[in-house]
Design a protein around this motif. Structure first.
Motif, PDB file in Angstrom:
ATOM      1  N   ASN A 101       0.830  -1.209   0.000  1.00  0.00           N
ATOM      2  CA  ASN A 101       0.000   0.000   0.000  1.00  0.00           C
ATOM      3  C   ASN A 101       0.859   1.252   0.000  1.00  0.00           C
ATOM      4  OD1 ASN A 101      -1.819  -1.962   2.240  1.00  0.00           O
ATOM      5  ND2 ASN A 101      -2.574  -1.471   0.198  1.00  0.00           N
ATOM      6  N   LEU A 102       1.932   1.200   0.751  1.00  0.00           N
ATOM      7  CA  LEU A 102       2.897   2.292   0.795  1.00  0.00           C
ATOM      8  C   LEU A 102       4.277   1.720   0.500  1.00  0.00           C
ATOM      9  CD1 LEU A 102       1.734   4.235   3.983  1.00  0.00           C
ATOM     10  CD2 LEU A 102       1.360   4.892   1.603  1.00  0.00           C
ATOM     11  N   LEU A 103       5.047   2.453  -0.260  1.00  0.00           N
ATOM     12  CA  LEU A 103       6.364   1.979  -0.648  1.00  0.00           C
ATOM     13  C   LEU A 103       7.454   2.758   0.088  1.00  0.00           C
ATOM     14  CD1 LEU A 103       6.185   1.499  -4.519  1.00  0.00           C
ATOM     15  CD2 LEU A 103       6.095  -0.261  -2.756  1.00  0.00           C
ATOM     16  N   ILE A 104       8.461   2.022   0.487  1.00  0.00           N
ATOM     17  CA  ILE A 104       9.687   2.630   1.005  1.00  0.00           C
ATOM     18  C   ILE A 104      10.760   2.432  -0.051  1.00  0.00           C
ATOM     19  CG2 ILE A 104      11.487   2.509   2.767  1.00  0.00           C
ATOM     20  CD1 ILE A 104       9.409   1.659   4.765  1.00  0.00           C
ATOM     21  N   GLY A 105      11.287   3.536  -0.528  1.00  0.00           N
ATOM     22  CA  GLY A 105      12.344   3.454  -1.524  1.00  0.00           C
ATOM     23  C   GLY A 105      13.696   3.222  -0.883  1.00  0.00           C
ATOM     24  N   GLY A 106      14.574   2.652  -1.648  1.00  0.00           N
ATOM     25  CA  GLY A 106      15.927   2.416  -1.165  1.00  0.00           C
ATOM     26  C   GLY A 106      16.936   2.653  -2.265  1.00  0.00           C
ATOM     27  N   VAL A 107      18.019   3.318  -1.922  1.00  0.00           N
ATOM     28  CA  VAL A 107      19.114   3.520  -2.873  1.00  0.00           C
ATOM     29  C   VAL A 107      20.337   2.857  -2.259  1.00  0.00           C
ATOM     30  CG1 VAL A 107      20.569   5.170  -4.068  1.00  0.00           C
ATOM     31  CG2 VAL A 107      18.138   5.660  -3.757  1.00  0.00           C
ATOM     32  N   ALA A 108      20.713   1.705  -2.803  1.00  0.00           N
ATOM     33  CA  ALA A 108      21.844   0.943  -2.289  1.00  0.00           C
ATOM     34  C   ALA A 108      23.117   1.356  -3.014  1.00  0.00           C
ATOM     35  CB  ALA A 108      21.580  -0.547  -2.451  1.00  0.00           C
ATOM     36  N   SER A 109      24.221   0.821  -2.549  1.00  0.00           N
ATOM     37  CA  SER A 109      25.531   1.089  -3.160  1.00  0.00           C
ATOM     38  C   SER A 109      26.288  -0.217  -3.239  1.00  0.00           C
ATOM     39  CB  SER A 109      26.300   2.122  -2.337  1.00  0.00           C
ATOM     40  OG  SER A 109      25.631   3.348  -2.276  1.00  0.00           O
ATOM     41  N   GLN A 110      25.795  -1.083  -4.128  1.00  0.00           N
ATOM     42  CA  GLN A 110      26.383  -2.408  -4.268  1.00  0.00           C
ATOM     43  C   GLN A 110      27.103  -2.577  -5.604  1.00  0.00           C
ATOM     44  OE1 GLN A 110      23.583  -5.640  -3.871  1.00  0.00           O
ATOM     45  NE2 GLN A 110      24.983  -7.137  -4.750  1.00  0.00           N
ATOM     46  N   ILE A 111      26.618  -1.921  -6.626  1.00  0.00           N
ATOM     47  CA  ILE A 111      27.128  -2.131  -7.979  1.00  0.00           C
ATOM     48  C   ILE A 111      27.900  -0.898  -8.418  1.00  0.00           C
ATOM     49  CG2 ILE A 111      26.522  -2.890 -10.309  1.00  0.00           C
ATOM     50  CD1 ILE A 111      25.580  -4.776  -8.092  1.00  0.00           C
ATOM     51  N   MET A 112      28.943  -1.132  -9.201  1.00  0.00           N
ATOM     52  CA  MET A 112      29.769  -0.036  -9.690  1.00  0.00           C
ATOM     53  C   MET A 112      30.102  -0.289 -11.164  1.00  0.00           C
ATOM     54  SD  MET A 112      33.297   1.290  -7.956  1.00  0.00           S
ATOM     55  CE  MET A 112      32.593   1.023  -6.337  1.00  0.00           C
ATOM     56  N   TYR A 113      29.932   0.768 -11.965  1.00  0.00           N
ATOM     57  CA  TYR A 113      30.282   0.708 -13.383  1.00  0.00           C
ATOM     58  C   TYR A 113      31.291   1.800 -13.699  1.00  0.00           C
ATOM     59  CZ  TYR A 113      26.469  -2.553 -14.482  1.00  0.00           C
ATOM     60  OH  TYR A 113      25.660  -3.646 -14.546  1.00  0.00           O
ATOM     61  N   LEU A 114      32.053   1.580 -14.744  1.00  0.00           N
ATOM     62  CA  LEU A 114      32.956   2.616 -15.243  1.00  0.00           C
ATOM     63  C   LEU A 114      32.198   3.409 -16.296  1.00  0.00           C
ATOM     64  CD1 LEU A 114      36.284   0.578 -15.588  1.00  0.00           C
ATOM     65  CD2 LEU A 114      35.477   1.955 -13.683  1.00  0.00           C
ATOM     66  N   PHE A 115      31.564   4.504 -15.855  1.00  0.00           N
ATOM     67  CA  PHE A 115      30.767   5.305 -16.768  1.00  0.00           C
ATOM     68  C   PHE A 115      31.659   6.274 -17.540  1.00  0.00           C
ATOM     69  CE2 PHE A 115      27.707   4.159 -13.450  1.00  0.00           C
ATOM     70  CZ  PHE A 115      26.710   3.606 -14.234  1.00  0.00           C
ATOM     71  N   PRO A 116      31.392   6.413 -18.827  1.00  0.00           N
ATOM     72  CA  PRO A 116      32.177   7.386 -19.609  1.00  0.00           C
ATOM     73  C   PRO A 116      31.700   8.801 -19.323  1.00  0.00           C
ATOM     74  CG  PRO A 116      30.493   6.381 -20.993  1.00  0.00           C
ATOM     75  CD  PRO A 116      30.413   5.677 -19.656  1.00  0.00           C
ATOM     76  N   GLN A 117      32.551   9.746 -19.657  1.00  0.00           N
ATOM     77  CA  GLN A 117      32.172  11.144 -19.541  1.00  0.00           C
ATOM     78  C   GLN A 117      31.200  11.497 -20.674  1.00  0.00           C
ATOM     79  OE1 GLN A 117      33.069  13.242 -17.108  1.00  0.00           O
ATOM     80  NE2 GLN A 117      34.316  11.674 -16.103  1.00  0.00           N
ATOM     81  N   LEU A 118      30.252  12.401 -20.370  1.00  0.00           N
ATOM     82  CA  LEU A 118      29.309  12.837 -21.408  1.00  0.00           C
ATOM     83  C   LEU A 118      30.054  13.633 -22.482  1.00  0.00           C
ATOM     84  CD1 LEU A 118      26.165  13.946 -19.377  1.00  0.00           C
ATOM     85  CD2 LEU A 118      26.386  11.955 -20.851  1.00  0.00           C
ATOM     86  N   SER A 119      29.847  13.222 -23.739  1.00  0.00           N
ATOM     87  CA  SER A 119      30.512  13.920 -24.845  1.00  0.00           C
ATOM     88  C   SER A 119      29.569  14.862 -25.574  1.00  0.00           C
ATOM     89  CB  SER A 119      31.071  12.904 -25.839  1.00  0.00           C
ATOM     90  OG  SER A 119      30.012  12.155 -26.433  1.00  0.00           O
ATOM     91  N   PHE A 120      28.249  14.677 -25.378  1.00  0.00           N
ATOM     92  CA  PHE A 120      27.206  15.461 -26.040  1.00  0.00           C
ATOM     93  C   PHE A 120      27.216  15.247 -27.566  1.00  0.00           C
ATOM     94  CE2 PHE A 120      28.049  17.748 -22.096  1.00  0.00           C
ATOM     95  CZ  PHE A 120      26.766  17.874 -21.588  1.00  0.00           C
ATOM     96  N   HIS A 121      27.826  14.149 -27.991  1.00  0.00           N
ATOM     97  CA  HIS A 121      27.781  13.805 -29.413  1.00  0.00           C
ATOM     98  C   HIS A 121      26.550  12.980 -29.721  1.00  0.00           C
ATOM     99  CE1 HIS A 121      32.464  14.259 -29.491  1.00  0.00           C
ATOM    100  NE2 HIS A 121      31.829  15.437 -29.607  1.00  0.00           N
ATOM    101  N   ASN A 122      26.052  12.250 -28.714  1.00  0.00           N
ATOM    102  CA  ASN A 122      24.869  11.420 -28.869  1.00  0.00           C
ATOM    103  C   ASN A 122      23.848  11.824 -27.830  1.00  0.00           C
ATOM    104  OD1 ASN A 122      26.094   9.739 -30.937  1.00  0.00           O
ATOM    105  ND2 ASN A 122      27.290   8.792 -29.274  1.00  0.00           N
ATOM    106  N   HIS A 123      22.687  11.215 -27.934  1.00  0.00           N
ATOM    107  CA  HIS A 123      21.646  11.427 -26.929  1.00  0.00           C
ATOM    108  C   HIS A 123      22.193  10.971 -25.579  1.00  0.00           C
ATOM    109  CE1 HIS A 123      17.889  11.125 -24.720  1.00  0.00           C
ATOM    110  NE2 HIS A 123      17.311  11.866 -25.696  1.00  0.00           N
ATOM    111  N   PRO A 124      22.013  11.773 -24.497  1.00  0.00           N
ATOM    112  CA  PRO A 124      22.586  11.390 -23.188  1.00  0.00           C
ATOM    113  C   PRO A 124      22.203   9.995 -22.753  1.00  0.00           C
ATOM    114  CG  PRO A 124      21.767  13.631 -23.125  1.00  0.00           C
ATOM    115  CD  PRO A 124      21.348  13.087 -24.441  1.00  0.00           C
ATOM    116  N   SER A 125      20.980   9.554 -23.070  1.00  0.00           N
ATOM    117  CA  SER A 125      20.565   8.216 -22.650  1.00  0.00           C
ATOM    118  C   SER A 125      21.382   7.146 -23.339  1.00  0.00           C
ATOM    119  CB  SER A 125      19.075   8.026 -22.937  1.00  0.00           C
ATOM    120  OG  SER A 125      18.836   8.095 -24.344  1.00  0.00           O
ATOM    121  N   GLN A 126      21.906   7.453 -24.535  1.00  0.00           N
ATOM    122  CA  GLN A 126      22.698   6.459 -25.261  1.00  0.00           C
ATOM    123  C   GLN A 126      24.122   6.373 -24.714  1.00  0.00           C
ATOM    124  OE1 GLN A 126      21.281   4.511 -27.541  1.00  0.00           O
ATOM    125  NE2 GLN A 126      19.351   5.569 -27.084  1.00  0.00           N
TER     126      GLN A 126
END
Length: 896
Positions: free
Chosen positions: A63-88
Motif C-alpha cells: 500500500n505504501l512503498l519505502i524506496g531504497g538507494v543501495a551502493s552495491q554495484i559499480m560501473y565505469l561510466f564514460p564522460q558525457l561527450s554530447f555527441h549522442n543522446h545522453p541516454s545512449q
C-alpha cells in the motif's frame, strides 16, 4: 593581483555554472523519457538490449512503498561527450560488485517483512519497497532517485499513470555525495530521506535540508574518539589519508586543529582518489608513486584513514601494484585507524590482493546490535532470487565466482552455480552474517518510518481525516515529517532508537580490532566504545589488552612518534624549525624530576619528598631531629647528666662545709643559688633532645633564658660584692652600709625579673611552636621548634650576653684586689669562657641546619655552664677536699 583573483573567481563561477547546466540537462532529458518508460507495456519477460534500462532493482508491492538507494554495484561510466543522446551514453560495462553491501539491501527487505507480520504497528497497511542502486555515480544517482519517484515497476492493465507514485520515504545513501544528490531531488517533493551512512552534515550541505534524516551518528562525534585513542597509545606522529573531495577537506580542516590542541602532530596529509572515479593504469601507478613516499618514514607507524565505504579496495589495489620484493614492506607494520564509513570489503577483481596488511587495524563503526531472525533470513537468501530481485544475480555470481543460468540467454560454459553454495561459508570481507553497523541503520530507518506512520494514523487530526473516507496511504508525504522529528521507539534488538528535532540520531560508535586470516576473512573484536556526551577525557572506553597487533610488532604496542620518548628524569626541548612533536631530551634541572616518559616539563617534588639521584622519582624524606637514640644525642645527654651530677656533688660539698671560711666568703647564699642555677642549666639542655612538642617548644628557650640570667646575675652579684667589700674596708667609707645580703639578693632578683618579663612577653605574643622544615636539608624533614619571634629569641640571648659582659668587666677590674679567697680572677676567667662560647654560638647557630643547630645550642649551654662551674668552683673544691688546712681561721690570721 586583483585581476588574478577576479579571473580565479570568474573561472570558479563558470565551472560551477557549467556543472549546474549539465545537471539540468541530464534531469530534463530523463524527465522527458520517464512517461514513456513508466507507461509502456512490458509484453516480454526477457528484456531487450536497452541501454537506458537499469539492471539492478528489487520491487515488492505494498500500500505504501519505502524506496531504497543501495551502493552495491559499480560501473565505469564514460564522460558525457554530447555527441549522442545522453541516454545512449549511459551504457553499462562489466560491473564491479561489492558483495558485502548486499546485506544493506537484505536489511531493508527483512525490516519491511518483519513489520508486515507485526499487526501492532501498521495493522491495515502493507508496506512494500522499491530498491535501486546508485552505481557510485552522480548521474545514475539522480536517475535512480527519479525512477523511484515516477517510474512504474511493471505494466498493469487499465493503469493510469501517477505522478508521483505511493512512495512514502527513501532510505539512502551510503556516502555523503550520494546522499546529497538524492537530497537535491527528494527535498523538492518533501519526501523524507533517511540516510544510513555516517558523515558530517557540514561536508555535504544537508544540514539545512528539511527532509533529511540521519539514522547514523554524526561522524564528528568520532573525531574526539580518534584523539583519545591516539592519546591512549601515546601516538603523536601520525599520517592522515583523506579522500580527495569536500568531505575529505572537511575532515582535514576539523581534525588537524584537534590534533595540535591535544599534543599530536600530523607527519603528513595525503589526498587519495575518490572511490567513484577509477583511474587508468598509468594514473594509478603515478598516484601510487606519490603516496608511497610517506610510507617510507619508519617513524610514522599510525595512519588515520578517512574516506567512503570502499577505500579499502583502493588501498588493497595500491599494494597489489607494488613489486612484492621491492615496496611491499613499506605498507607492512603499520597501524591503520579507519573511520566509520570505511568497511573491510573486497570485490572479485582484488580478492587476491594483500589483505594481510590490515592485520590489527582499529576501526570505528556505527554501533550495532543483532536483530532476532536476521541471520536465519540471510541463510534462506536463495529463496529471495525472484525475478524482481535484480541484486541477487550479481551478488551470487560474484560472491561464489560462478554463473547462474539465464533462461533468456543460452549458456554452454563451465562454472555454473550448483545451488549448494552457502553464504555462511563466505569470508567476512565478501559477506558478513552478523548485522553490520550500516545494515543496522537501514533496519532502524525502516522502523522509524513505520512508527511515524503508526503515530500519524493514531493522531486525532488524522483519525478525523480517515473518518471522512480517506485512507492513511492517501495522506501526503510532507505530513510525515512532523512525526519523524523527535520519534523514539524500541527496536527488536532491545535498544532505544530516537531522532532529535533536527532529524539526527544520537549514540556513539564501536571501536573494533580486525584480525585477518590468509583466506581474506577476518574477525572483528570489539575493544571499546565512543560516548560523545561523556565528560571531557572520558569520551572512550578501551580494553587495550585484547588488541591483536600486526605480527611484525610481536604483540607489543607499536610506537608512532617523531623521536624516541624521553626517559624519566628528562624533559622535552623543542627543535627549532620542526613541529612540536619533534624534540630533544634534556636532563631535569636541579631540584626537579620527571617520573614519566616524554614529559614536557620537570616538576618539583612535594615538600615531604626529595628528588632521586637520577631525577626520575621522589623519595620520602626522613623525619630528622636530635634524639636520645643516636650517638650525638647520647653523647650530649651523657655530658649534661655528668655535669648535673657534678654540680649536685659540689653543692653537697659546699653544704657540708658551709661554715668554713672559703664557703662563707663572698656570700654563701649566692654560692648556693649559683650552684642550683648551674644544676638547672645542665638539666635544661635535656629539653632540646627528642622530637619537639608543644610544651617543650614553649618552655625550653624561656626556661633556659631565665635560669641562665639567674646564674649570670649571681656571678654579677658576687663580683659586685667583692668590689664593695674591698671598698668598705677603707676607713670612713660610706659603702659599708651597702655591703650585705640585701644588695646581692636585689641584684639577682631584679636581673632575673627583667629576663622573666621578656620571656613572658615572648610567650604572650608569639610563642615558639613545633614546626617542620621541609627545605633546609635534602632528604630530611627537620622537626624543630619555630621560635615564633626571632627578635624575642635574640633579645633573650642579648640580655644574657649583656649581664655576662658587665660581670666580666667588673670581675676584670677587681681581679687583683688583695683579699683572701678573692673570686674576681676566677669569675673573670669564667666570664671570658662564657662570652667566648656565646659569641661563637651565633655564627655557628646561623650556619648550621637541622638537628645540628640544636646540637650547637646544647653544646653552648653545656660549655658555658661548665665554664662557670669549673672556673669558679673547682679551685674551692680543691682547697676544701685536698687542702683543708688552708680553709681555716688560723691560716687566714697568719696571712693577715
Amino acid at each position: 593581483m586583483t585581476g588574478h583573483l577576479l579571473n580565479t573567481a570568474t573561472s570558479a563561477s563558470i565551472e560551477k555554472l557549467c556543472q549546474q547546466m549539465l545537471f539540468v540537462v541530464v534531469v530534463v532529458v530523463l524527465l522527458l523519457q520517464l512517461p514513456h518508460m513508466a507507461c509502456k507495456a512490458e509484453a516480454i519477460k526477457c528484456p531487450v538490449n536497452d541501454p537506458v534500462s537499469l539492471p539492478h532493482e528489487w520491487y515488492q508491492p505494498g500500500n505504501l512503498l519505502i524506496g531504497g538507494v543501495a551502493s552495491q554495484i559499480m560501473y565505469l561510466f564514460p564522460q558525457l561527450s554530447f555527441h549522442n543522446h545522453p541516454s545512449q551514453e549511459l551504457g553499462f560495462d562489466t560491473p564491479i560488485v561489492v558483495t558485502k553491501f548486499y546485506q544493506h539491501v537484505l536489511a531493508l527487505a527483512f525490516a519491511v517483512n518483519e513489520i508486515n507480520r507485526n499487526m501492532k504497528i501498521l495493522p491495515n497497511i502493507t508496506l512494500g519497497f522499491h530498491i535501486r542502486d546508485s552505481y557510485y555515480d552522480a548521474r545514475m544517482t539522480y536517475r535512480t532517485t527519479l525512477d523511484l519517484l515516477f517510474k512504474v515497476h511493471k505494466f498493469t492493465p487499465n493503469y493510469e499513470c501517477q505522478f508521483p507514485k505511493n512512495l512514502i520515504a527513501v532510505i539512502g545513501g551510503l556516502s555523503s555525495d550520494i546522499s546529497l544528490h538524492m537530497a537535491n531531488i527528494l527535498n523538492l517533493y518533501k519526501i523524507p530521506q533517511l540516510t544510513y551512512g555516517s558523515f558530517a552534515p557540514e561536508s555535504t550541505g544537508t544540514r539545512q535540508v528539511a527532509s533529511f534524516y540521519r539514522m547514523a551518528p554524526n561522524e564528528v562525534n568520532q573525531y574526539m574518539g580518534i584523539i583519545r585513542l591516539l592519546q591512549s597509545f601515546r601516538w603523536t606522529w601520525v599520517g592522515l589519508l583523506a579522500v580527495g573531495d569536500d568531505s575529505g577537506d572537511h575532515f582535514l580542516q576539523t581534525m588537524e586543529p584537534l590534533l595540535s590542541q591535544n599534543g599530536i602532530c600530523s607527519a603528513f596529509t595525503q589526498r587519495i582518489p575518490n572511490q567513484g572515479r577509477f583511474l587508468s593504469l598509468d594514473e594509478l601507478i603515478d598516484m601510487t608513486s606519490k603516496i608511497y613516499l610517506p610510507f617510507l618514514d619508519s617513524k610514522v607507524r599510525t595512519f588515520v584513514v578517512y574516506g567512503e565505504s570502499m577505500i579499502i579496495l583502493w588501498l588493497s589495489a595500491l599494494v597489489a601494484l607494488e613489486d612484492p620484493g621491492y615496496r611491499e614492506n613499506a605498507y607492512i607494520g603499520k597501524v591503520w585507524i579507519m573511520t566509520t564509513q570505511i568497511d573491510f570489503a573486497v570485490t572479485g577483481q582484488i580478492t587476491r590482493s594483500n589483505f594481510q596488511i590490515f592485520q590489527g587495524s582499529i576501526s570505528f563503526t556505527i554501533h550495532s546490535n543483532q536483530c532476532i531472525g536476521f541471520q536465519g533470513y540471510i541463510q534462506n537468501i536463495q529463496s529471495c532470487k525472484t525475478q524482481d530481485n535484480g541484486f541477487f544475480r550479481a551478488f551470487w555470481q560474484h560472491a561464489f565466482d560462478c554463473s547462474l543460468p539465464n533462461p533468456c540467454v543460452p549458456m554452454d560454459v563451465d562454472g555454473i552455480c550448483t545451488g549448494e553454495e552457502k553464504v555462511e561459508n563466505l569470508p567476512e570481507s565478501i559477506f558478513e552474517m552478523q548485522m553490520t553497523g550500516h545494515s543496522y541503520s537501514v533496519y532502524n530507518a525502516v522502523y522509524a518510518v513505520a512508527h511515524a506512520l503508526h503515530s500519524m494514523g493514531s493522531s486525532r487530526s488524522n483519525l478525523r481525516v480517515m473518518a471522512q473516507g480517506k485512507r492513511l496511504q492517501d495522506i501526503q508525504t510532507w505530513q510525515i515529517h512532523s512525526f519523524l522529528q523527535g520519534i523514539s521507539f524500541n527496536n527488536s534488538a532491545g535498544e532505544t532508537v530516537s531522532l532529535n528535532n533536527r532529524g539526527e540520531m544520537g549514540g556513539g560508535f564501536d571501536i573494533m580490532n580486525m584480525i585477518t586470516f590468509p583466506n581474506i576473512s577476518f574477525l572483528r573484536v570489539k575493544i571499546g566504545m565512543v560516548y560523545p556526551k561523556a565528560p571531557e577525557g572520558k569520551e572512550i572506553t578501551l580494553n587495550a589488552d585484547i588488541i591483536v597487533w600486526h605480527e611484525s610488532f610481536n604483540q607489543v604496542c607499536p610506537l608512532s612518534v617523531c623521536n624516541e620518548y624521553c626517559n624519566a628524569g628528562y624533559q622535552k626541548k623543542k627543535k627549532e624549525g620542526e613541529k612540536f612533536c619533534c624534540y630533544d631530551c634534556v636532563p631535569c634541572p636541579e631540584g626537579k624530576i620527571s617520573n614519566r616518559k616524554d614529559m614536557n616539563d620537570c616538576f618539583k617534588c612535594p615538600e615531604d619528598q626529595y628528588p632521586s639521584e637520577d631525577r626520575d622519582g621522589c623519595i620520602a624524606k626522613m623525619l630528622s631531629f636530635l634524639s636520645y637514640e643516636e650517638p650525638l644525642g647520647i653523647g650530649l645527654a651523657s655530658v649534661a647528666v655528668f655535669f648535673s651530677v657534678s654540680t649536685a656533688l659540689v653543692l653537697v660539698i659546699f653544704v657540708k662545709h658551709k661554715d668554713t671560711p672559703i664557703v662563707k666568703a663572698n656570700n654563701r647564699d649566692l654560692t648556693f643559688i649559683l650552684l642550683i642555677s648551674l644544676f638547672l642549666c645542665f638539666l635544661c639542655s635535656l629539653q632540646f633532645l627528642g622530637q619537639p612538642r608543644k610544651v617543650t617548644c614553649a618552655l625550653r628557650q624561656s626556661a633556659f633564658g631565665i635560669i641562665f640570667s639567674m646564674a649570670v646575675s649571681c656571678v654579677l652579684a658576687k663580683t659586685i660584692t667583692v668590689v664593695l667589700a674591698f671598698q668598705a674596708t677603707k676607713p670612713g667609707s660610706s659603702i659599708r652600709k651597702w655591703v650585705g645580703k640585701g644588695l646581692s639578693n636585689s641584684i639577682v632578683l631584679s636581673c632575673s625579673f627583667i629576663e622573666a618579663s621578656i620571656c613572658m612577653v615572648w610567650l604572650g605574643t608569639s610563642p615558639p611552636f613545633p614546626d617542620f622544615d621541609m627545605h633546609s636539608l635534602t632528604g630530611e624533614i627537620v622537626a624543630e621548634c619555630n621560635e615564633g619571634s626571632v627578635t624575642m629569641f635574640y633579645l633573650v640571648l642579648s640580655y644574657i650576653g649583656l649581664l655576662a659582659i658587665i660581670s666580666f668587666t667588673v670581675a676584670f677590674l677587681a681581679r687583683k684586689l688583695p683579699d683572701t679567697f678573692n673570686e674576681a680572677k676566677f669569675i673573670t676567667f669564667s666570664m671570658l669562657v662564657f662570652c667566648s662560647v656565646w659569641l661563637s654560638f651565633v655564627p655557628a647557630y646561623v650556619s648550621t641546619k637541622g638537628k645540628y643547630m640544636v646540637a650547637v645550642e646544647i653544646f653552648s649551654i653545656l660549655a658555658s655552664s661548665a665554664g662557670l662551674l669549673g672556673c669558679i668552683f673547682s679551685p674551692k673544691c680543691y682547697i676544701i677536699l685536698l687542702m683543708p688546712e688552708l680553709n681555716s681561721r688560723e691560716h687566714i690570721r697568719k696571712r693577715l
